[in-house]
Design an enzyme around this catalytic site. Structure first.
Site, PDB file in Angstrom:
ATOM      1  N   HIS A 270      12.009  32.592  14.154  1.00  0.00           N
ATOM      2  CA  HIS A 270      11.120  31.617  14.803  1.00  0.00           C
ATOM      3  C   HIS A 270      11.397  31.648  16.303  1.00  0.00           C
ATOM      4  O   HIS A 270      12.543  31.804  16.720  1.00  0.00           O
ATOM      5  CB  HIS A 270      11.370  30.194  14.267  1.00  0.00           C
ATOM      6  CG  HIS A 270      10.232  29.273  14.542  1.00  0.00           C
ATOM      7  ND1 HIS A 270      10.088  28.618  15.750  1.00  0.00           N
ATOM      8  CD2 HIS A 270       9.166  28.924  13.791  1.00  0.00           C
ATOM      9  CE1 HIS A 270       8.979  27.899  15.711  1.00  0.00           C
ATOM     10  NE2 HIS A 270       8.399  28.058  14.537  1.00  0.00           N
ATOM     11  N   ASP A 328       7.067  29.274   6.504  1.00  0.00           N
ATOM     12  CA  ASP A 328       6.218  30.133   5.665  1.00  0.00           C
ATOM     13  C   ASP A 328       6.968  30.800   4.533  1.00  0.00           C
ATOM     14  O   ASP A 328       6.365  31.491   3.712  1.00  0.00           O
ATOM     15  CB  ASP A 328       5.579  31.212   6.549  1.00  0.00           C
ATOM     16  CG  ASP A 328       4.646  30.586   7.563  1.00  0.00           C
ATOM     17  OD1 ASP A 328       4.885  30.742   8.770  1.00  0.00           O
ATOM     18  OD2 ASP A 328       3.723  29.881   7.129  1.00  0.00           O
TER      19      ASP A 328
HETATM   20  C1  SDX Z   1       4.886  30.122  12.445  1.00  0.00           C
HETATM   21  O1  SDX Z   1       5.472  28.676  17.141  1.00  0.00           O
HETATM   22  C2  SDX Z   1       5.395  27.961  16.066  1.00  0.00           C
HETATM   23  O2  SDX Z   1       5.738  26.805  16.027  1.00  0.00           O
HETATM   24  C3  SDX Z   1       4.838  28.679  14.863  1.00  0.00           C
HETATM   25  C4  SDX Z   1       4.902  27.895  13.556  1.00  0.00           C
HETATM   26  C5  SDX Z   1       4.022  26.676  13.601  1.00  0.00           C
HETATM   27  O3  SDX Z   1       4.298  25.743  12.839  1.00  0.00           O
HETATM   28  O4  SDX Z   1       3.011  26.720  14.337  1.00  0.00           O
HETATM   29  O5  SDX Z   1       6.241  27.493  13.284  1.00  0.00           O
HETATM   30  C6  SDX Z   1       4.421  28.719  12.381  1.00  0.00           C
HETATM   31  O6  SDX Z   1       4.210  30.939  13.008  1.00  0.00           O
HETATM   32  C7  SDX Z   1       6.256  30.461  11.871  1.00  0.00           C
HETATM   33  C8  SDX Z   1       6.611  31.970  12.088  1.00  0.00           C
HETATM   34  C9  SDX Z   1       5.887  32.774  11.011  1.00  0.00           C
HETATM   35  N1  SDX Z   1       6.041  34.235  11.279  1.00  0.00           N
HETATM   36  C10 SDX Z   1       6.802  34.991  10.485  1.00  0.00           C
HETATM   37  O7  SDX Z   1       7.512  34.568   9.564  1.00  0.00           O
HETATM   38  C11 SDX Z   1       6.668  36.471  10.805  1.00  0.00           C
HETATM   39  C12 SDX Z   1       8.074  37.093  10.837  1.00  0.00           C
HETATM   40  N2  SDX Z   1       8.759  36.519  11.986  1.00  0.00           N
HETATM   41  C13 SDX Z   1       8.680  37.211  13.210  1.00  0.00           C
HETATM   42  O8  SDX Z   1       7.627  38.061  13.443  1.00  0.00           O
HETATM   43  C14 SDX Z   1       9.289  36.512  14.391  1.00  0.00           C
HETATM   44  O9  SDX Z   1      10.441  35.927  13.987  1.00  0.00           O
HETATM   45  C15 SDX Z   1       8.436  35.505  15.132  1.00  0.00           C
HETATM   46  C16 SDX Z   1       7.115  36.070  15.522  1.00  0.00           C
HETATM   47  C17 SDX Z   1       8.249  34.280  14.320  1.00  0.00           C
HETATM   48  C18 SDX Z   1       9.211  35.168  16.386  1.00  0.00           C
HETATM   49  O10 SDX Z   1       9.254  36.371  17.120  1.00  0.00           O
HETATM   50  P1  SDX Z   1      10.135  36.452  18.399  1.00  0.00           P
HETATM   51  O11 SDX Z   1       9.826  35.325  19.311  1.00  0.00           O
HETATM   52  O12 SDX Z   1      10.081  37.854  18.939  1.00  0.00           O
HETATM   53  O13 SDX Z   1      11.560  36.197  17.787  1.00  0.00           O
HETATM   54  P2  SDX Z   1      12.863  36.274  18.611  1.00  0.00           P
HETATM   55  O14 SDX Z   1      12.588  36.497  20.068  1.00  0.00           O
HETATM   56  O15 SDX Z   1      13.663  35.096  18.232  1.00  0.00           O
HETATM   57  O16 SDX Z   1      13.531  37.622  18.015  1.00  0.00           O
HETATM   58  C19 SDX Z   1      14.891  37.796  18.243  1.00  0.00           C
HETATM   59  C20 SDX Z   1      15.209  39.154  17.666  1.00  0.00           C
HETATM   60  C21 SDX Z   1      14.263  40.256  18.095  1.00  0.00           C
HETATM   61  O17 SDX Z   1      15.037  41.429  18.123  1.00  0.00           O
HETATM   62  P3  SDX Z   1      15.513  41.984  19.577  1.00  0.00           P
HETATM   63  O18 SDX Z   1      14.255  42.205  20.381  1.00  0.00           O
HETATM   64  O19 SDX Z   1      16.417  40.907  20.156  1.00  0.00           O
HETATM   65  O20 SDX Z   1      16.249  43.281  19.254  1.00  0.00           O
HETATM   66  O21 SDX Z   1      15.108  39.095  16.224  1.00  0.00           O
HETATM   67  C22 SDX Z   1      14.165  40.054  15.794  1.00  0.00           C
HETATM   68  C23 SDX Z   1      13.268  40.382  16.966  1.00  0.00           C
HETATM   69  O22 SDX Z   1      12.797  41.710  16.834  1.00  0.00           O
HETATM   70  N3  SDX Z   1      13.385  39.412  14.744  1.00  0.00           N
HETATM   71  C24 SDX Z   1      13.301  39.858  13.495  1.00  0.00           C
HETATM   72  C25 SDX Z   1      12.490  38.925  12.828  1.00  0.00           C
HETATM   73  N4  SDX Z   1      12.135  37.964  13.677  1.00  0.00           N
HETATM   74  C26 SDX Z   1      12.686  38.269  14.869  1.00  0.00           C
HETATM   75  N5  SDX Z   1      13.797  40.950  12.874  1.00  0.00           N
HETATM   76  C27 SDX Z   1      13.470  41.109  11.566  1.00  0.00           C
HETATM   77  N6  SDX Z   1      12.707  40.238  10.850  1.00  0.00           N
HETATM   78  C28 SDX Z   1      12.200  39.139  11.462  1.00  0.00           C
HETATM   79  N7  SDX Z   1      11.457  38.299  10.764  1.00  0.00           N
END
Ligand code: SDX
Length: 393
Positions: A270, A328
């Protein structure tokens, strides 16, 4: 009375918005709707009462709630001409495509509520959207399965009415179980608002130009549809099914950690929560209640989900990246158990988030100092240069 919190959300904001509706502290795992913790509202309140709270800022008295509930109940019907609108889609249209179109089309049916300068109409538009979204979502589902539309009934609660519109058929009534209605109502409450997420920011930016509220909410539906946002619940269940059994979990964990593999663990991570998503904890408990009522608590998908959560929470990569299950992760398991196809999961999220979108839209439009949005950009393109004729290129 109005708390002024100062905190480092731990993420780079893409522009800041002032709002008194929802507060999140990603490090503490705190989520407050108008100051009330989400855990208390999910347990003790109802989606309609939470809708009143988000819209008006205070919990309603008995009389205020009765009036609000009456207003919402009276707006659940769609203009009958909209039936033709649904019939224009192919049967295999994704429900979110239908909802995006139908909500935008409401501007063509409820002209009086497109006048955003009239405070009374701003309230009526809010009531119309909250009340009609369940009917639009249910009819999108009915249309996709080739069944006749079931009309809303005024004697049923918000969640029960939605379940009945989805699962009743003319030949056979659908008896709503109190557990299912309670679970749906809780899912709606947990998804109602979430500060300035991608879809809410989209609604605010669209609304800042004084576009009508139906067009603005349609833009929120479009943004929510993405698998990185609201589409994650559908993607998460599809992923859990693809994993299929607990012995395949390590393979998917390895893929999630592989920088060269675009695969991400759906339902994990998140932008704001770097500890845990308080909604996921309530959702996990609700999943157990629903599955045990259905006598399917040993549901293989739930077992994969629980084992995946256990392994991920012990894995150094997930600990270092602060990745936890989000809202989710479990919602799809509940919706699947109740009988919804994965294509309806984000539609249900959109139904619930409509009250958050419209509350944030109204907060912005009610502000006399409100101006059109204009996010700043960091220009990284070419510096000034002269045109060359194509014969010289
Ligand atoms: C919702 O914003 C909101 O409030 C949204 C929401 C709402 O109520 O409106 O809460 C609803 O959208 C929840 C999120 C649902 N999405 C998913 O579950 C999809 C899977 N999650 C990811 O795609 C991701 O975690 C995000 C999109 C949610 C967040 O992406 P970010 O902002 O890039 O996450 P981050 O910056 O914290 O990532 C840190 C690291 C990154 O690696 P590095 O670039 O540091 O090497 O963690 C990695 C990311 O690549 N990472 C993951 C991951 N999520 C982040 N690696 C593997 N699996 C994942 N799910």
């Amino acid at each position: 009375k109005t708390g002024h919190f100062t905190f480092d959300p731990g993420y780079t904001s893409t522009g800041s918005t002032e709002s008194a509706i929802t507060y999140i502290d990603g490090n503490q795992g705190t989520l407050l709707y108008r100051g009330y913790p989400i855990e208390q509202l999910a347990e003790k309140s109802s989606f309609l009462e939470v809708s009143y709270l988000l819209l008006n800022g205070e919990l309603p008295s008995k009389a205020e709630f009765a009036e609000f509930e009456e207003k919402i109940t009276r707006h659940t019907m769609l203009h009958e001409q909209m039936v033709k609108f649904f019939e224009g889609f192919r049967r295999d249209a994704h429900p979110m495509a239908i909802i995006c179109g139908a909500v935008g089309a409401m501007s063509a049916f409820y002209h009086d509520s497109t006048d955003i300068t009239d405070p009374k109409q701003r309230v009526i538009a809010s009531h119309r959207l909250i009340a009609k979204m369940p009917t639009i979502a249910a009819w999108a589902y009915k249309y996709s399965v080739g069944q006749p539309f079931i009309y809303p009934r005024n004697d049923l609660g918000f969640a029960a009415n939605f379940l009945r519109m989805c699962f009743a058929v003319p030949a056979e009534e659908y008896v709503v179980s109190p557990t299912m209605a309670r679970a749906m109502d809780r899912i709606f409450t947990l998804h109602a608002d979430h500060e300035q997420n991608a879809s809410t920011s989209t609604v605010r930016l669209a609304g800042s130009s004084h576009a009508n509220p139906f067009a603005c909410i349609a833009s929120g539906v479009a943004s929510l549809w993405g698998p990185a946002h609201g589409g994650a619940n559908e993607a998460c269940l599809n992923m859990l099914r693809e994993i299929g059994s607990v012995d395949r979990i390590p393979e998917f964990i390895a893929r999630a950690k592989d920088k060269n593999d675009p695969f991400r663990l759906m339902g994990f991570g998140h932008r704001v929560y770097k500890n845990f998503d308080p909604r996921a904890k309530v959702m996990q408990q609700t999943a157990h209640e629903v599955l045990s009522e259905l006598g399917v608590e040993n549901n293989p998908t739930l077992q994969v989900a629980q084992e995946l959560e256990r392994i991920a929470l012990e894995d150094d990569y997930f600990i270092e990246k602060k990745l936890y299950p989000n809202v989710d992760f479990y919602s799809g398991i509940i919706l699947d158990a109740i009988g919804f196809p994965t294509s309806m999961f984000t539609a249900i999220f959109a139904m619930a988030r409509t009250v958050g979108w419209i509350s944030q839209w109204k907060e912005m439009i009610d502000d006399p100092k409100q101006k059109i949005g204009r996010p700043r950009q960091l220009y990284t393109g070419a510096t000034t240069r002269d045109y060359t004729d194509i014969s010289d290129r």
